[in-house]
Scaffold this active site. Structure first.
Site, PDB file in Angstrom:
ATOM      1  N   CYS A   1     -25.133 -12.680 -21.997  1.00 25.82           N
ATOM      2  CA  CYS A   1     -24.885 -14.011 -21.431  1.00 25.82           C
ATOM      3  C   CYS A   1     -25.817 -14.302 -20.266  1.00 25.82           C
ATOM      4  CB  CYS A   1     -23.439 -14.152 -20.986  1.00 25.82           C
ATOM      5  SG  CYS A   1     -23.073 -13.247 -19.467  1.00 25.82           S
TER       6      CYS A   1
ATOM      7  N   CYS B   1     -17.867 -12.597 -20.368  1.00 28.34           N
ATOM      8  CA  CYS B   1     -19.148 -12.725 -21.052  1.00 28.34           C
ATOM      9  C   CYS B   1     -19.043 -13.761 -22.180  1.00 28.34           C
ATOM     10  CB  CYS B   1     -19.553 -11.367 -21.598  1.00 28.34           C
ATOM     11  SG  CYS B   1     -21.272 -11.253 -22.104  1.00 28.34           S
TER      12      CYS B   1
ATOM     13  N   CYS C   1     -27.062  -9.560 -17.571  1.00 25.73           N
ATOM     14  CA  CYS C   1     -26.386  -9.246 -18.830  1.00 25.73           C
ATOM     15  C   CYS C   1     -27.297  -9.595 -19.998  1.00 25.73           C
ATOM     16  CB  CYS C   1     -25.070 -10.007 -18.914  1.00 25.73           C
ATOM     17  SG  CYS C   1     -24.269  -9.854 -20.528  1.00 25.73           S
TER      18      CYS C   1
ATOM     19  N   CYS D   1     -22.186  -7.395 -19.580  1.00 25.75           N
ATOM     20  CA  CYS D   1     -21.003  -7.584 -18.751  1.00 25.75           C
ATOM     21  C   CYS D   1     -19.930  -6.590 -19.177  1.00 25.75           C
ATOM     22  CB  CYS D   1     -20.426  -8.990 -18.945  1.00 25.75           C
ATOM     23  SG  CYS D   1     -21.436 -10.304 -18.304  1.00 25.75           S
TER      24      CYS D   1
ATOM     25  N   GLY E   1       0.788  -1.224   0.000  1.00 22.19           N
ATOM     26  CA  GLY E   1       0.000   0.000   0.000  1.00 22.19           C
ATOM     27  C   GLY E   1       0.816   1.267   0.000  1.00 22.19           C
TER      28      GLY E   1
END
Ligand SMILES: Nc1ncnc2c1ncn2[C@@H]1O[C@H](COP(=O)(O)OP(=O)(O)OP(=O)(O)O)[C@@H](O)[C@H]1O
Ligand SMILES: Nc1ncnc2c1ncn2[C@@H]1O[C@H](COP(=O)(O)OP(=O)(O)OP(=O)(O)O)[C@@H](O)[C@H]1O
Ligand SMILES: [Mg+2]
Ligand SMILES: [Mg+2]
Ligand SMILES: [Zn+2]
Lengths: 282, 298, 236
Positions: free
Chosen positions: B252, B280, B249, B274, B39
């Site tokens: 899909c 997808c 979606c 997606c 970080g």
């Protein structure tokens, strides 16, 4: 170092703040006897020098003196806003009074700022973030104490604002839109957020209407009364000091010229400068 | 391998993976440091690349310095392998390394991405490199770089917390969408780059190494595998990902992926697709499910 | 009986720096002792230094010379002329009371709370402290209409009685009185004397300055005469 048997909350030892190159003559050639805080040799400004005093637990100690005498400098050094050129300070609430807080790490200093000391600045713009709501200003302090519960934060903020007589309905307003007196009271609420045992108050009432002044002074009095907070109250107004404090230090050209019981300072001033100050009042 | 590198350089007059070994070493060293301090933004030195801004030079430099001849690279931009940016970056790498590339998340050893983390769970053998436009999570509350560095050093994050407090008070909720700040390893607050909130939980205790590169600001930071990454939240006001409940979606049928809203001008209809195109596609071909089953059988 | 206080060769000289170092004599070479539980009256013409003596004992004035030996319950023997300020403040809080010649009252505090403050400071419950404050106000004949008002608007005599009630309520060991009955009429003066006599019976030692001898002789066991001291000085 603070001896634990005494009830000293804060002990200052030889604090000096010099702006400029500073030379060996700086301290000697400035001060009330010289009538200046500017070193004639090197031109440095000796904003304060050799400041030693003890703040007792639960006491309100006054610091008075003319404009430029070094009052704000001293307070800012204590709150780590400025780094003193010389000197040490000890807190009974930190490291058993054995650690010079000026030589601690900046992380430790931040802890002291957020948990042991609170400050109310002469200028509210220094103490408040004007683009945060007044609740947010208080929240900032609480968040430094790892309080991450929104409900608790808001509860505590409204408690503090109630205590300082800021209408809770205005908690989410920006302090920018507040009157001077209200801003000072938000500053006090913020300063007290984490229940610090020591408060530093720099000219809290300067520039306020007399009636507003009275309210702020009453608030400070009640904080000492109810919570036993030790306070350093800086003011060039002897009336403020008379009302709030038991002991007073008088500053002139960066030095403390006299320190004593407030009634003694007012009725039996010892130093030339204090006598002038008292006489100009009457 | 050395022969191959020399060969490829001969081919076009470029070093393997475009940037010179000296520069790669600098990036690798700083990447290792970033991994060691999760970080924390590690500054790195670099010469300017002859690549326009907005190309993700930070991410690209990391990717180029990590690639070896056996790596398989995937490049995506906002979830999509086929966008102009992604294609161009992929071409650049292929041109200068001759390594294999893929559209398949599972096959890739290194994925360079902008704005998304793939939907499919990544593994310990993979590295995800994120392009970062603004690495400093504290910038919204503190304009000075010198001050934000001190704030990180001292873990002085109350200003950012107040920002969130104010957001909730003023707007009834936290308005940050992408770039939602997160606490890494209980120490540094990090800007996860402009991924949606949806992707932030994927950073937490992941198997994969995540590397973040900011080109303009010359910073690298990292989330090593199995690191705690907690989005900032109040005890009584929890972090929430985007809500797609009731949506799926249009291609899909997925109800568990991050969806882009598509507005069809001709029909005037809103549809959802997606955002991760490879995910997808694989669902459509049923590949994802079959592989998933195979794994479960084992 | 043991002395609670011994003033030894006390002098107070004011050095007026702003008047080119002019020196003003407050009081000079004062010596007396006060046995515990007794009271002493200080007599003398205006300007002879009576108030200065009390203020030195209370340390509102810093004595120039001499000692003020006080036998404290908390701190043992203390020289009030030189003791640290925090000791003085502690003694003011717990053992030594002072009723000044001129009232200095806190603004914006009700009469009731002004009187109750000392008790609350010493840990008495607020309710109880207020109850006792009402008793004192009643006793000193302050009209109940005034109890919730601010004393800054009171008449001289009313202010003076508030001041006395405020000091008396905590029953100090040593009470310094600077003309406590100066602006009182006969009836209220009797009430004040009655209260002070009761304090005395309960063990408070008193040093008082009284403008009328009648009041003084009701309260004091002995006197210290500044005019005698003055003429003595003159002879020397
Ligand atoms: N940054 C600085 N650089 C140089 N001199 C400074 C600086 N800040 C303050 N000083 C000087 O230090 C001295 C003390 O200033 P300080 O603000 O402490 O005074 P003060 O007693 O608080 O005055 P006031 O009552 O007007 O607030 C002044 O002479 C001031 O001009
Ligand atoms: N704070 C002071 N500063 C300068 N001189 C003072 C101060 N207080 C008292 N004096 C002077 O000391 C002398 C004694 O004053 P003091 O008030 O003690 O007299 P007193 O006997 O109480 O008089 P009275 O009966 O009028 O109250 C007077 O000359 C007075 O002017
Ligand atoms: Mg100032
Ligand atoms: Mg007098
Ligand atoms: Zn889909």
């Amino acid at each position: 170092m603070i001896d634990n048997s005494t009830e000293i909350a804060l002990s200052l030892q030889g604090i000096s703040k010099i702006y400029g190159p500073s030379c060996p003559a700086c301290i000697q050639k400035t001060g009330p006897e010289m009538g200046t805080n500017i070193c004639p040799e090197c031109g440095s400004i000796v904003a304060c020098a050799d400041i030693s005093l003890d703040l007792h637990a639960g006491e309100i100690l006054g610091i008075v003196g003319e404009s430029g005498s070094g009052k704000s400098t001293l307070v800012k050094c204590l709150y780590f806003d400025l780094e003193p050129t010389y000197g040490e300070a000890y807190l009974s609430y930190y490291g058993n009074g054995r650690l010079n807080i000026f030589s601690e790490t900046s992380q430790k200093k931040r802890y002291i700022r957020n948990h042991i000391m609170g400050i109310v600045y002469q200028n509210p713009h220094m103490g408040l973030r004007m683009n945060f709501s007044c609740g947010g200003n208080v929240a900032e302090k609480l968040l430094t104490a790892d309080c991450y519960h929104l409900g608790k934060i808001r509860h505590r903020a409204s408690e503090l604002l109630t205590k300082t007589e800021v209408p809770v309905a205005r908690m989410d307003d920006l302090p920018r839109n507040f009157s001077g007196g209200m801003q000072q009271r938000v500053q006090i609420a913020k300063a007290m957020a984490n229940n610090p045992p020591i408060l530093l108050l720099d000219e809290v009432t300067t520039g306020l209407d007399v009636s507003v002044q009275a309210k702020v002074l009453d608030l400070i009095k009640s904080l000492q009364w109810e919570l036993g907070i030790s306070m350093l109250v800086v003011s060039h107004d002897l009336g403020v000091v008379r009302l709030l404090t038991n002991r007073t230090a008088v500053m002139k050209n960066g030095r403390i010229v006299e320190i004593g019981l407030t009634d003694q300072i007012l009725e039996d001033p010892q130093h030339v400068y204090t006598q002038l100050l008292i006489n100009s009042l009457l | 391998m050395i022969k191959q590198i020399v060969d490829s350089r001969k081919d076009k007059g470029y070093n393997f993976a475009f940037i010179d070994e000296q520069a790669k070493r600098e990036i690798r060293r700083k990447t290792l440091k970033a991994v060691a301090i999760p970080g924390y933004q590690v500054p790195f030195g670099s010469r300017e690349l002859p690549i326009a801004r907005g190309w993700g030079t930070g991410g690209l430099q990391i990717t180029l310095s990590l690639l070896g001849p056996d790596d398989v690279l995937k490049v995506i931009d906002q979830g999509c392998d086929g966008s102009v940016n992604a294609v161009n970056l992929r071409n650049l790498v292929v041109e200068t390394t001759k390594i294999a590339t893929t559209l398949d998340t599972e096959e890739a050893t290194i994925i360079q991405t902008r704005h998304r983390i793939p939907e499919e769970k990544m593994t310990g053998g993979q590295i995800l490199v994120l392009q970062v436009p603004y690495p400093e999570a504290l910038r919204i509350v503190e304009p000075s770089e010198a001050k934000t560095r001190v704030m990180h050093a001292e873990m002085d994050y109350s200003k950012l917390w107040v920002y969130l407090y104010e957001d909730i008070v003023r707007w009834g909720g936290i308005t940050i969408g992408a770039r939602y700040p997160a606490m890494v390893n209980k120490r540094y607050i990090m800007d996860p780059s402009p991924i949606p909130r949806w992707d932030v939980p994927k950073l937490h205790m992941a198997d994969t190494l995540y590397l973040f590169g900011a080109g303009r600001e010359k910073r690298i930071y990292a989330i090593p595998p199995h690191t705690e990454v907690i989005p900032l939240e109040f005890e009584d006001h929890k972090f929430r990902v985007e809500d797609f409940s009731g949506l799926s979606c249009g291609r899909c049928g997925s109800t568990s992926s991050f969806l882009d809203e598509i507005f069809d001008d001709s029909s005037g209809q809103k549809t959802y697709l997606c955002s991760d195109t490879n995910y997808c596609d694989r669902r459509l071909t049923g590949l994802a499910q079959r592989k998933g089953n195979a794994r479960n059988d084992r | 009986m043991n002395d609670i206080l011994a003033v030894e060769n006390l002098s107070k000289i004011f050095m007026m720096h702003i008047l080119n170092g002019k020196v003003i004599r407050g009081c000079e070479d004062i010596s007396f002792t006060l046995p515990e539980g007794e009271s002493i009256g200080i007599l003398g013409p205006s300007g002879t230094g009576k108030s200065s003596i009390l203020k030195c004992i209370y340390r509102t004035y810093i004595p120039t010379e001499g000692r003020i030996v006080y036998h404290s319950l908390q701190f043992g023997t203390v020289d009030l002329a030189s003791a640290p300020e925090n000791i003085i403040l502690a003694l003011r809080n717990t053992e030594i009371g002072y009723v000044s010649q001129f009232l200095k009252i806190m603004p914006r505090v009700s009469a009731l709370d002004v009187v109750a403050e000392g008790l609350i400071k010493r840990g008495t419950e607020k309710q109880e402290a207020r109850y006792r404050a009402r008793e004192h106000l009643t006793r000193l004949q302050i009209s109940p209409d005034l109890w919730d008002a601010y004393p800054s608007t009171f008449s001289g005599g009313e202010q003076q009685r508030i001041n006395i009630a405020r000091a008396a309520i905590v029953k100090p060991r040593l009470m310094l009185l600077d003309e406590p009955t100066a602006s009182l009429d006969g009836r209220t003066r009797e009430a004040v004397i009655d209260l002070l006599l009761e304090l005395k019976r309960e063990g408070t030692s008193i040093i008082g300055i009284f403008h009328d001898l009648d009041t003084m002789f009701q309260l004091v066991d002995k006197t210290y005469d500044m005019s005698v001291f003055d003429s003595y000085k003159a002879e020397v």
